[in-house]
Every structure is written in C-alpha cells, then in structure tokens.
Motif scaffolding. Structure first.
Motif, PDB file in Angstrom:
ATOM      1  N   PHE A 186       1.054  -1.254  -0.186  1.00  0.00           N
ATOM      2  CA  PHE A 186      -0.005  -0.314  -0.211  1.00  0.00           C
ATOM      3  C   PHE A 186       1.487   1.161  -0.428  1.00  0.00           C
ATOM      4  CE2 PHE A 186      -1.960   3.316   2.374  1.00  0.00           C
ATOM      5  CZ  PHE A 186      -3.453   3.685   1.870  1.00  0.00           C
ATOM      6  N   TRP A 187       1.507   1.504   1.145  1.00  0.00           N
ATOM      7  CA  TRP A 187       2.645   2.336   1.034  1.00  0.00           C
ATOM      8  C   TRP A 187       3.640   2.324  -0.309  1.00  0.00           C
ATOM      9  CZ3 TRP A 187       0.970   5.955   3.203  1.00  0.00           C
ATOM     10  CH2 TRP A 187       0.513   5.919   4.591  1.00  0.00           C
ATOM     11  N   ALA A 188       3.857   1.236  -0.903  1.00  0.00           N
ATOM     12  CA  ALA A 188       4.737   1.350  -1.943  1.00  0.00           C
ATOM     13  C   ALA A 188       4.082   2.203  -2.782  1.00  0.00           C
ATOM     14  CB  ALA A 188       5.890   0.122  -2.885  1.00  0.00           C
ATOM     15  N   VAL A 189       2.745   1.851  -2.680  1.00  0.00           N
ATOM     16  CA  VAL A 189       1.565   2.104  -4.573  1.00  0.00           C
ATOM     17  C   VAL A 189       1.756   4.132  -4.476  1.00  0.00           C
ATOM     18  CG1 VAL A 189      -0.296   2.368  -5.144  1.00  0.00           C
ATOM     19  CG2 VAL A 189       0.976   0.406  -4.972  1.00  0.00           C
ATOM     20  N   VAL A 190       0.978   4.519  -2.512  1.00  0.00           N
ATOM     21  CA  VAL A 190       1.346   5.454  -2.585  1.00  0.00           C
ATOM     22  C   VAL A 190       2.246   6.736  -3.407  1.00  0.00           C
ATOM     23  CG1 VAL A 190       0.429   7.312  -0.974  1.00  0.00           C
ATOM     24  CG2 VAL A 190      -0.687   5.359  -1.498  1.00  0.00           C
ATOM     25  N   LEU A 191       3.122   6.315  -2.277  1.00  0.00           N
ATOM     26  CA  LEU A 191       4.418   6.733  -2.289  1.00  0.00           C
ATOM     27  C   LEU A 191       4.997   7.105  -4.385  1.00  0.00           C
ATOM     28  CD1 LEU A 191       6.988   5.640   0.019  1.00  0.00           C
ATOM     29  CD2 LEU A 191       5.109   7.761  -0.299  1.00  0.00           C
ATOM     30  N   SER A 192       4.850   6.018  -4.227  1.00  0.00           N
ATOM     31  CA  SER A 192       5.095   5.916  -6.585  1.00  0.00           C
ATOM     32  C   SER A 192       4.675   6.925  -6.674  1.00  0.00           C
ATOM     33  CB  SER A 192       5.436   4.572  -6.483  1.00  0.00           C
ATOM     34  OG  SER A 192       3.905   3.694  -6.495  1.00  0.00           O
ATOM     35  N   PHE A 193       3.468   6.717  -6.940  1.00  0.00           N
ATOM     36  CA  PHE A 193       1.800   8.014  -7.187  1.00  0.00           C
ATOM     37  C   PHE A 193       2.100   9.369  -6.761  1.00  0.00           C
ATOM     38  CE2 PHE A 193      -1.527  10.889  -7.021  1.00  0.00           C
ATOM     39  CZ  PHE A 193      -2.031  10.083  -7.989  1.00  0.00           C
ATOM     40  N   LEU A 194       2.781   9.359  -5.746  1.00  0.00           N
ATOM     41  CA  LEU A 194       3.828  10.762  -5.129  1.00  0.00           C
ATOM     42  C   LEU A 194       4.635  10.509  -6.393  1.00  0.00           C
ATOM     43  CD1 LEU A 194       2.384  10.586  -1.138  1.00  0.00           C
ATOM     44  CD2 LEU A 194       1.232  12.239  -3.027  1.00  0.00           C
ATOM     45  N   GLY A 195       5.617   9.841  -6.358  1.00  0.00           N
ATOM     46  CA  GLY A 195       6.917  10.195  -7.007  1.00  0.00           C
ATOM     47  C   GLY A 195       6.416  10.988  -8.305  1.00  0.00           C
ATOM     48  N   VAL A 196       5.329  10.020  -8.656  1.00  0.00           N
ATOM     49  CA  VAL A 196       5.126  10.457 -10.505  1.00  0.00           C
ATOM     50  C   VAL A 196       3.878  11.944 -10.753  1.00  0.00           C
ATOM     51  CG1 VAL A 196       2.781   9.334 -12.433  1.00  0.00           C
ATOM     52  CG2 VAL A 196       4.753   7.815 -11.242  1.00  0.00           C
ATOM     53  N   VAL A 197       3.307  12.162  -9.287  1.00  0.00           N
ATOM     54  CA  VAL A 197       3.266  13.568  -9.705  1.00  0.00           C
ATOM     55  C   VAL A 197       4.294  14.587  -9.968  1.00  0.00           C
ATOM     56  CG1 VAL A 197       1.208  15.267  -8.457  1.00  0.00           C
ATOM     57  CG2 VAL A 197       0.713  12.586  -8.465  1.00  0.00           C
ATOM     58  N   ALA A 198       4.625  14.086  -8.803  1.00  0.00           N
ATOM     59  CA  ALA A 198       5.974  15.275  -8.259  1.00  0.00           C
ATOM     60  C   ALA A 198       7.233  15.418  -9.509  1.00  0.00           C
ATOM     61  CB  ALA A 198       6.919  15.245  -7.147  1.00  0.00           C
ATOM     62  N   ALA A 199       7.727  14.652  -9.920  1.00  0.00           N
ATOM     63  CA  ALA A 199       8.336  14.494 -11.336  1.00  0.00           C
ATOM     64  C   ALA A 199       7.534  15.426 -12.489  1.00  0.00           C
ATOM     65  CB  ALA A 199       8.903  13.110 -12.287  1.00  0.00           C
ATOM     66  N   ARG A 200       6.114  14.579 -13.011  1.00  0.00           N
ATOM     67  CA  ARG A 200       5.680  15.637 -13.561  1.00  0.00           C
ATOM     68  C   ARG A 200       5.201  17.162 -13.496  1.00  0.00           C
ATOM     69  NH1 ARG A 200       2.469  10.685 -17.469  1.00  0.00           N
ATOM     70  NH2 ARG A 200       3.883   8.779 -17.187  1.00  0.00           N
ATOM     71  N   THR A 201       4.692  17.523 -12.254  1.00  0.00           N
ATOM     72  CA  THR A 201       4.611  18.869 -12.128  1.00  0.00           C
ATOM     73  C   THR A 201       5.611  19.804 -11.851  1.00  0.00           C
ATOM     74  OG1 THR A 201       4.601  18.647  -9.769  1.00  0.00           O
ATOM     75  CG2 THR A 201       2.611  17.916 -11.018  1.00  0.00           C
ATOM     76  N   ILE A 202       6.981  19.601 -12.108  1.00  0.00           N
ATOM     77  CA  ILE A 202       8.355  19.961 -11.022  1.00  0.00           C
ATOM     78  C   ILE A 202       8.873  21.331 -12.323  1.00  0.00           C
ATOM     79  CG2 ILE A 202      10.203  20.217 -10.060  1.00  0.00           C
ATOM     80  CD1 ILE A 202       9.704  17.826  -8.197  1.00  0.00           C
ATOM     81  N   PRO A 203       8.444  20.243 -13.426  1.00  0.00           N
ATOM     82  CA  PRO A 203       8.845  21.135 -14.306  1.00  0.00           C
ATOM     83  C   PRO A 203       8.165  22.408 -14.838  1.00  0.00           C
ATOM     84  CG  PRO A 203       9.324  18.502 -15.468  1.00  0.00           C
ATOM     85  CD  PRO A 203       8.642  18.888 -13.352  1.00  0.00           C
TER      86      PRO A 203
END
Length: 119
Positions: free
Chosen positions: A18-35
């Motif tokens: 569960f936490w791996a899925v949540v953290l990976s989703f947040l990582g994808v969102v961050a990686a796409r919004t930071i630029p």
C-alpha cells in the motif's frame, strides 16, 4: 520458567505494498509537475526583469519577452501576446495567467492554473 512471548511488530506485506503504491504515485505526480513549476518561476523572473527595465511602450516590452523566451528554452506555455501590460505612475506592471495540463496516467490529467505579476 516464565512464558515470555514476544509480540511481533512491524509492517505487513499488504501495508508495505500500500505505501509503495502511494509513494510511487506521489513520485510520479512530483516528477511531472516540478518542470511546470520551474517554468512558472522562469516566466516570473523574466517578467520581473522586463518590468525593472521600465520599457517605454508595450511593443518594446513584448519584444523583450520574446528575446528572453528565445534564450530560456523552458518557457513554452505562454507567448508575449498573453502578457497584460499596464502602467501605474510611470511604473510598468506586467501580469500573466495560464493553465497547464499534466498527463498522469491514461485519461487522467492534472490541471494547474498559474498566475503572476511583476513586483
């Protein structure tokens, strides 16, 4: 003899997944919004630089933004025509607003609305 059972503690496999899925989703969102956030700060810096130079006319301010845009390749979401340029007591005020869509997964998009003005 003392019956001292130690109770196990820790995370279960389902909790870990569960936490791996949540953290990976947040990582994808961050990686796409930071630029997009970095692009906003680049635009803000360019607008501040133009307003500080106090151009005499609106076309001069727009031409300066286009010149900066040619140097700063990260500015893609806004053009010089999207700038609102006004004058207040001989001080140039430049404002802008735009929307950026970030694709997350399949048909899911994140819409970010950016607004800024010269300081």
């Amino acid at each position: 003899m003392v019956n001292a059972r130690r109770q196990q503690s820790g995370i279960s496999l389902l909790g870990l997944l569960f936490w791996a899925v949540v953290l990976s989703f947040l990582g994808v969102v961050a990686a796409r919004t930071i630029p997009t956030v970095m692009e906003f700060y680049t635009i803000q810096s360019a607008v501040d630089r133009i307003a500080k130079g106090n151009p005499q006319t609106v076309p001069l301010a727009r031409a300066e933004f286009e010149r900066i845009k040619q140097v700063e390749y990260s500015i893609q979401s806004i053009a010089s025509q999207d700038l609102t340029i006004t004058k207040d007591n001989d001080k140039v005020l430049i404002s802008f607003a735009y929307e950026k869509q970030v694709a997350l997964a399949g048909p899911v998009f994140l819409l970010i609305k950016y607004e800024g003005h010269s300081r």
